[in-house]
Enzyme design. Structure first.
Site, PDB file in Angstrom:
ATOM      1  N   CYS A 187      -2.222   9.491   2.414  1.00  9.10           N
ATOM      2  CA  CYS A 187      -1.785   8.866   1.159  1.00  9.10           C
ATOM      3  C   CYS A 187      -2.704   9.205   0.007  1.00  9.10           C
ATOM      4  O   CYS A 187      -2.261   9.335  -1.124  1.00  9.10           O
ATOM      5  CB  CYS A 187      -1.690   7.355   1.340  1.00  9.10           C
ATOM      6  N   GLU A 236       0.886  -1.179   0.000  1.00 10.23           N
ATOM      7  CA  GLU A 236       0.000   0.000   0.000  1.00 10.23           C
ATOM      8  C   GLU A 236       0.912   1.213   0.000  1.00 10.23           C
ATOM      9  O   GLU A 236       1.439   1.597   1.048  1.00 10.23           O
ATOM     10  CB  GLU A 236      -0.906  -0.032   1.236  1.00 10.23           C
TER      11      GLU A 236
END
Ligand code: NAD
Length: 489
Positions: free
Chosen positions: A267, A233
């Site tokens: 993110c 991720e």
């Protein structure tokens, strides 16, 4: 995890060399978890639900400790941001998983070709074993607990390595997990990159890494040694593309809310904006108005989060300096007439106009309250710009035109998309979350996480009466008839 098995490499405030956890130190910890997992045998639905219940209760019971710890680590972290992004989102994910777990655990019937009937086929979901989880600092609870929830739902044990940049929170995670789970079921290892490196060399059954693309490469390389499957991720530059027909005030407010949540240290925060050339100034004015409305002050505002460390603060200032030096127009958005405060690491929001690809603001993931605003003259140009750059973790499109919306969705590739808002696709637990290319590999959340951390094992049950004898020699006439049929001869 008990204190005895805790391995910590956090810097001691002395000149003494910090203790380092090597792969050799960590291997026996993993071996113990693996032995316990083997002894557990089949992990029932009831056991998994009990694990998820414990994790949920832990987060709810300790929410105030969590808010305090993260705020201490950041300098200031908005309490509401912590409750929403660390506790609510994670707990909602756990609830979704618990509500669907029975269905996901039920063997999935598979079709059997006429050749092999009346045999029966099904796919069963079996725990993989022990899952390694390496997590970053920006949402230190969510990004440790959400992968853990998926690992538990799939019936696994887990070993966690939270970030050294949030030491108070990482220590809290270690304590909470030790109080909640058996030490040979879920355990926490704290420390910095050296510990992370040793951790990523362990022969886990699966490794979930959340962090930068750069470290992701190292993790995948280390995991390859034991052929450990990885979910990565990672980050990237997520564009906010504003269509010609969309209300700029609404788009600007939503981009501000995503950009300034956690001071941009997200993110999937919108990294830069792509706006129609003729509407750029209008967008810039709307953005400034939206900041003033949402954050009338910054430095003294408890809702505005600090930059996590001096190094990250300096990194952001360097981006602004680089942009100025290369000819960009940098606008400090400062509704309260304040000065960015290095001591509390409160950085005022900034806009960067006329940013070009040779500036670091258009090269690196910004991860802070800085928004470069790029322009486009046609939607084709905007789509081409996105496609000419590394595949982002998220893409945001604002527009009412159905055809253009469909074009943007289908002609660009990103980890996920939110239309007419930002970041909200991550909170939909019935969808996989993950990047693509340099923004990540694999996905988790909900069923995607359950499947990723289970062995989806195909099982074929041969029936007492069957025709598969035909497949064995000596091949007779019947086999030739079957072959003719299969080969369309
Ligand atoms: P980072 O890559 O520096 O660190 C992440 C973790 O990896 C930390 O626990 C760290 O100790 C560990 N680590 C460091 N060096 C290592 C090594 N050589 N081997 C193994 N582990 C090592 O990332 P960060 O600064 O903590 O987090 C910010 C980055 O994470 C941003 O790029 C952001 O986009 C990304 N991120 C992605 C997601 C997502 O869901 N895709 C979520 C949050 C953050």
């Amino acid at each position: 995890m008990t204190m005895e098995t805790s391995v910590s490499a956090e810097r001691a405030p002395t000149n003494a060399a910090p203790p380092r956890a090597s792969t050799a130190d960590l291997a026996p910890v993993l071996e113990r978890l693996r032995a316990a997992q083997r002894a557990r045998g089949t992990v029932s639905y009831e056991t998994r639900v009990a694990w998820l219940d414990k994790l949920e209760k832990m987060l709810l019971r300790r929410k105030d400790d969590i808010a305090r710890a993260i705020s201490q680590d950041f300098g200031n972290r908005s309490r509401v941001e912590t409750l929403v992004a660390e506790v609510v989102v994670t707990v909602e994910g756990i609830r979704h998983t618990r509500a669907h777990l029975k269905e996901w655990m039920t063997p999935r019937k598979a079709e059997v070709s006429w050749l092999f009937q009346p045999g029966r086929a099904e796919v069963i979901a079996q725990p993989l074993g022990v899952v390694g989880i390496i997590s970053p600092w920006n949402y230190p609870i969510q990004l440790a607990a959400a992968p853990l929830a998926d690992a538990l739902a799939a019936g696994n044990g887990a070993m966690l390595k939270p970030s050294e940049l949030t030491p108070v929170t990482s220590e809290l995670i270690r304590q909470m997990i030790a109080e909640t789970f058996e030490p040979d079921h879920v355990t926490v290892v704290t420390g910095g990159p050296e510990v992370g490196e040793s951790f990523s060399r362990l022969p886990f059954d699966h490794l979930i890494f959340t962090g930068s693309t750069q470290v992701g490469r190292l993790v995948m390389r280390a995991a390859a040694e034991h052929l450990v499957p990885v979910t990565l991720e990672l980050g990237g530059k997520s564009p906010a593309l504003v269509g010609r027909d969309y209300a700029l005030a609404t788009a600007a407010t939503r981009v501000v809310s995503g950009k300034l949540f956690n001071a941009g240290q997200t993110c999937i925060a919108p990294d830069y904006a792509l706006v129609p050339a003729e509407r750029r100034d209008e967008f810039v004015a709307a953005y400034q108005r939206a900041v003033a409305e949402l954050y009338p002050t910054v430095v003294t505002n408890g809702d505005y989060t600090s930059i996590v460390s001096e190094r990250h603060y300096a990194r952001l200032v360097a981006h602004l300096d680089d942009a100025r030096a290369k000819g960009a127009r940098v606008i400090e958005v400062n509704p309260g007439g304040e000065t960015s405060d290095r001591a509390t690491r409160k950085l005022l929001p900034h806009l960067v106009l006329d940013a070009t690809d040779d500036m670091t603001v258009m090269q690196d993931e910004l991860f802070g309250p800085i928004l470069p605003v790029r322009t486009y003259s046609s939607i084709d140009e905007a789509i081409a710009y996105v496609n000419d750059h590394p595949r982002p973790l998220a893409l945001y499109y604002f527009g009412n035109d159905k055809v253009e919306t469909a074009r943007v969705i289908h002609e660009t590739t990103s980890g996920g998309v939110t239309v007419n808002d930002v970041m909200l696709h991550i909170a939909q637990h019935d969808m996989p979350f993950g990047g693509v290319g340099p923004s990540g590999m694999g996905a988790y959340h909900g069923k995607a996480g359950f499947d990723a951390l289970s062995k989806l094992k195909p099982v074929f049950y041969q029936s007492g009466i069957n025709g598969t004898g035909l497949l064995r020699p000596p091949f007779g006439r019947m086999m030739n008839v079957v072959l003719k049929l299969l080969l369309n001869d």
